[in-house]
Motif scaffolding. Structure first.
Motif, mmCIF file in Angstrom:
data_model
loop_
_atom_site.group_PDB
_atom_site.id
_atom_site.type_symbol
_atom_site.label_atom_id
_atom_site.label_comp_id
_atom_site.label_asym_id
_atom_site.label_seq_id
_atom_site.Cartn_x
_atom_site.Cartn_y
_atom_site.Cartn_z
ATOM 1 N N ILE A 169 -2.835 -13.267 -7.531
ATOM 2 C CA ILE A 169 -1.833 -12.192 -7.500
ATOM 3 C C ILE A 169 -2.526 -10.842 -7.408
ATOM 4 O O ILE A 169 -2.147 -9.969 -6.621
ATOM 5 N N SER A 170 -3.549 -10.660 -8.227
ATOM 6 C CA SER A 170 -4.279 -9.389 -8.250
ATOM 7 C C SER A 170 -4.875 -9.080 -6.885
ATOM 8 O O SER A 170 -4.788 -7.949 -6.394
ATOM 9 N N LYS A 171 -5.477 -10.076 -6.261
ATOM 10 C CA LYS A 171 -6.066 -9.873 -4.930
ATOM 11 C C LYS A 171 -5.006 -9.539 -3.891
ATOM 12 O O LYS A 171 -5.203 -8.667 -3.038
ATOM 13 N N MET A 172 -3.858 -10.234 -3.965
ATOM 14 C CA MET A 172 -2.793 -9.991 -2.998
ATOM 15 C C MET A 172 -2.217 -8.587 -3.157
ATOM 16 O O MET A 172 -2.017 -7.859 -2.164
ATOM 17 N N LEU A 173 -1.921 -8.175 -4.386
ATOM 18 C CA LEU A 173 -1.367 -6.835 -4.618
ATOM 19 C C LEU A 173 -2.351 -5.757 -4.174
ATOM 20 O O LEU A 173 -1.954 -4.735 -3.609
ATOM 21 N N ASP A 174 -3.620 -5.980 -4.445
ATOM 22 C CA ASP A 174 -4.624 -5.012 -4.001
ATOM 23 C C ASP A 174 -4.686 -4.941 -2.484
ATOM 24 O O ASP A 174 -4.779 -3.847 -1.902
ATOM 25 N N LYS A 175 -4.603 -6.086 -1.833
ATOM 26 C CA LYS A 175 -4.642 -6.134 -0.372
ATOM 27 C C LYS A 175 -3.462 -5.391 0.253
ATOM 28 O O LYS A 175 -3.602 -4.717 1.286
ATOM 29 N N LEU A 176 -2.305 -5.464 -0.403
ATOM 30 C CA LEU A 176 -1.103 -4.836 0.137
ATOM 31 C C LEU A 176 -1.014 -3.351 -0.196
ATOM 32 O O LEU A 176 -0.505 -2.563 0.601
ATOM 33 N N LYS A 177 -1.499 -2.973 -1.383
ATOM 34 C CA LYS A 177 -1.267 -1.594 -1.858
ATOM 35 C C LYS A 177 -2.414 -0.638 -1.567
ATOM 36 O O LYS A 177 -2.195 0.546 -1.367
ATOM 37 N N ARG A 178 -3.637 -1.131 -1.567
ATOM 38 C CA ARG A 178 -4.763 -0.211 -1.389
ATOM 39 C C ARG A 178 -4.714 0.511 -0.038
ATOM 40 O O ARG A 178 -4.983 1.718 0.021
ATOM 41 N N PRO A 179 -4.400 -0.154 1.074
ATOM 42 C CA PRO A 179 -4.306 0.593 2.338
ATOM 43 C C PRO A 179 -3.261 1.706 2.300
ATOM 44 O O PRO A 179 -3.448 2.749 2.926
ATOM 45 N N LEU A 180 -2.176 1.489 1.562
ATOM 46 C CA LEU A 180 -1.150 2.530 1.452
ATOM 47 C C LEU A 180 -1.681 3.726 0.665
ATOM 48 O O LEU A 180 -1.455 4.882 1.046
ATOM 49 N N PHE A 181 -2.382 3.440 -0.431
ATOM 50 C CA PHE A 181 -2.972 4.536 -1.195
ATOM 51 C C PHE A 181 -3.977 5.301 -0.342
ATOM 52 O O PHE A 181 -3.986 6.541 -0.325
ATOM 53 N N ASP A 182 -4.828 4.579 0.360
ATOM 54 C CA ASP A 182 -5.824 5.237 1.213
ATOM 55 C C ASP A 182 -5.159 6.102 2.282
ATOM 56 O O ASP A 182 -5.658 7.167 2.641
ATOM 57 N N GLN A 183 -4.021 5.637 2.788
ATOM 58 C CA GLN A 183 -3.324 6.368 3.848
ATOM 59 C C GLN A 183 -2.671 7.638 3.333
ATOM 60 O O GLN A 183 -2.782 8.702 3.969
ATOM 61 N N TYR A 184 -2.009 7.571 2.195
ATOM 62 C CA TYR A 184 -1.177 8.690 1.744
ATOM 63 C C TYR A 184 -1.896 9.666 0.811
ATOM 64 O O TYR A 184 -1.415 10.791 0.630
ATOM 65 N N VAL A 185 -3.013 9.273 0.232
ATOM 66 C CA VAL A 185 -3.665 10.134 -0.756
ATOM 67 C C VAL A 185 -5.079 10.510 -0.298
ATOM 68 O O VAL A 185 -5.919 10.901 -1.096
ATOM 69 N N LYS A 186 -5.334 10.398 0.997
ATOM 70 C CA LYS A 186 -6.691 10.643 1.481
ATOM 71 C C LYS A 186 -7.115 12.103 1.337
ATOM 72 O O LYS A 186 -8.314 12.395 1.233
ATOM 73 N N GLN A 187 -6.173 13.036 1.307
ATOM 74 C CA GLN A 187 -6.541 14.447 1.238
ATOM 75 C C GLN A 187 -7.150 14.827 -0.108
ATOM 76 O O GLN A 187 -7.872 15.817 -0.197
ATOM 77 N N THR A 188 -6.868 14.080 -1.144
ATOM 78 C CA THR A 188 -7.435 14.397 -2.455
ATOM 79 C C THR A 188 -8.352 13.290 -2.961
ATOM 80 O O THR A 188 -8.739 13.289 -4.133
#
Length: 447
Positions: A169-188
């Motif tokens: 579960i942890s690996k799956m959630l990380d796989k799904l959510k980390r790209p979104l964080f990288d996309q939307y919070v890259k400026q900071t």
């Protein structure tokens, strides 16, 4: 990372060629016979390791690879356990259980998977990927590594749960959510030392660096352990909804919430033949904890980010380390730190404020309005490969030939590691490239 830094698509032909060449190189090295010198060295190192193990058993000492600084820490077992107790009392993050919780956790995970799949809240491929195999599951175990770069050498807890029921579960959630964080919070978000230098050069190119500019670093204390579990899950939902995601690759937001909760709440492990459950925060060693901590900090840092933007100042964060610039007084910055420490009862900061900044693997100085990346900064530079922190412990006693130990130690102190050479080359290249006033990193927004 290549996509973010160099705008190279993940499916680019160059990436595929590089990956194939890398696999070929590894296979060739693996199947090649060792040279005589390598064989001789490996045998000597094996003898040395066995010697160390014998000495450790005889002297009731414990040896651990340190956090970040990449050296070995030798300490007495009693002293080590005292620090473990101090950490447990300080965080109050775990409770002892009366019996082995492995099968109970497994059954909860399986029931949740079946329920989510029956209600079509997760697709079939995710269901199969996360489902643990009953004959392979093992209870996670807790261990600690010393943070020798911190005063007093505190311990960092790590939970190793490769075969734990919730690891999929942890690996799956990380796989799904980390790209979104990288996309939307890259400026900071700061990726590494080179990325920080690029941000600072953008700051300089906008003529914002003055002789009076302070360089500040904030360190968040025990971020992973102090994450409030239910609040962190609520902030995860807020993050997804704010950026328009009611589903992530066909997994519903309700399923994400349920799965995130089981990762946090069913974080059970063993330590010293006792069973524990973590009731506060997430675990170091779980892939999803890092992403969840980053999203929680995205919510926490909004006031600081807006304040920095309003004054055209730099703000960047690498997990639990924050870097900032400011042209205000030291008193104002200390007051700002005091205010930030009141944002949340669980999040506490320590700070360094001055005209030089040590962050990740670089050290940078504001020298009369000129940005000087003065050196590669590493907590391991000029430190021996083995450290001792108790007067009763001497690692030189664990090596048969003390002269050999002194020779090896002296050589290591005078020579940079291959990793330090590589970082130095990358940073030096970045410094040379930035001698002009060209805008380097357009992804950093100062408006």
């Amino acid at each position: 990372m290549l996509h973010r830094r160099h705008d190279i698509p993940e499916n680019a032909l160059k990436i595929k060629q590089f990956s194939n060449n890398l696999i070929t190189m590894f296979n060739d090295r693996y199947t090649s016979l060792l040279s005589y010198l390598d064989t001789y060295r490996s045998r000597n190192e094996m003898i040395l390791v066995h010697s160390i193990k014998r000495k450790l058993r005889q002297t009731s000492n414990i040896i651990r690879v340190t956090d970040k600084s990449r050296v070995f820490h030798v300490d007495s077992t009693i002293h080590y356990e005292e620090k473990v107790k101090q950490y447990q009392i300080k965080t109050n993050a775990c409770v002892e259980l009366s019996s082995n919780p492995l099968m109970d956790t497994f059954n909860k995970a399986v029931r949740l998977f079946n329920d989510l799949r029956a209600k079509e809240k997760i697709p079939e491929w995710q269901y199969k990927k996360m489902m643990p195999k009953k004959d392979e599951i093992k209870l996670a175990y807790l261990y600690f590594i010393p943070k020798s770069h911190k005063e007093g050498t505190p311990l960092r807890p790590i939970v190793s749960g490769i075969y734990a029921p919730a690891t999929g579960i942890s690996k799956m959630l990380d796989k799904l959510k980390r790209p979104l964080f990288d996309q939307y919070v890259k400026q900071t978000t700061i990726i590494d030392g080179v990325h920080l230098i690029r941000q600072l050069h953008k700051y300089v190119s906008l003529d914002l660096l003055k002789p009076s500019t302070y360089l500040c670093t904030f360190d968040i204390t025990d971020l992973y352990t102090m994450l409030p579990q239910e609040e962190a899950i609520a902030i995860l939902k807020t993050f997804l909804l704010q950026f328009g995601h009611t589903h992530v690759r066909h997994m519903t937001i309700d399923a994400i919430e349920s799965l995130a909760r089981i990762v946090l709440i069913e974080n059970v492990f063993t330590y010293n033949d006792k069973y524990y459950r973590q009731i506060e925060g997430g675990t170091m060693g779980s892939p999803f904890t890092l992403t969840l901590a980053n999203i929680f900090m995205w919510h926490w840092e909004q006031k600081l980010v807006e304040k920095q933007k309003s004054f055209n100042e730099l703000y960047g964060r690498y997990i639990d380390d924050i870097s900032m610039t400011s042209n205000d007084s030291v008193e104002y910055l200390r007051q700002m730190l005091s205010t930030a420490n009141e944002y949340h009862t669980n999040i506490k900061l320590t700070s360094e404020i001055g005209k030089s900044l040590s962050f990740l693997d670089v050290q940078i100085e504001n020298r009369n309005g000129q940005l000087i990346p003065s050196k590669i900064y590493s907590t391991s530079i000029r430190k021996p490969i083995f450290e001792t922190f108790h007067q009763t412990t001497s690692f030189s006693q664990m090596i048969h030939d003390e002269n050999k130990y002194l020779t090896v130690r002296g050589g290591l102190l005078l020579k940079a590691t291959p990793g330090e050479h590589a970082r130095a080359a990358r940073i030096a290249t970045e410094i040379d490239r930035n001698k002009s006033t060209t805008c380097i990193d357009p992804s950093v927004n100062y408006n």
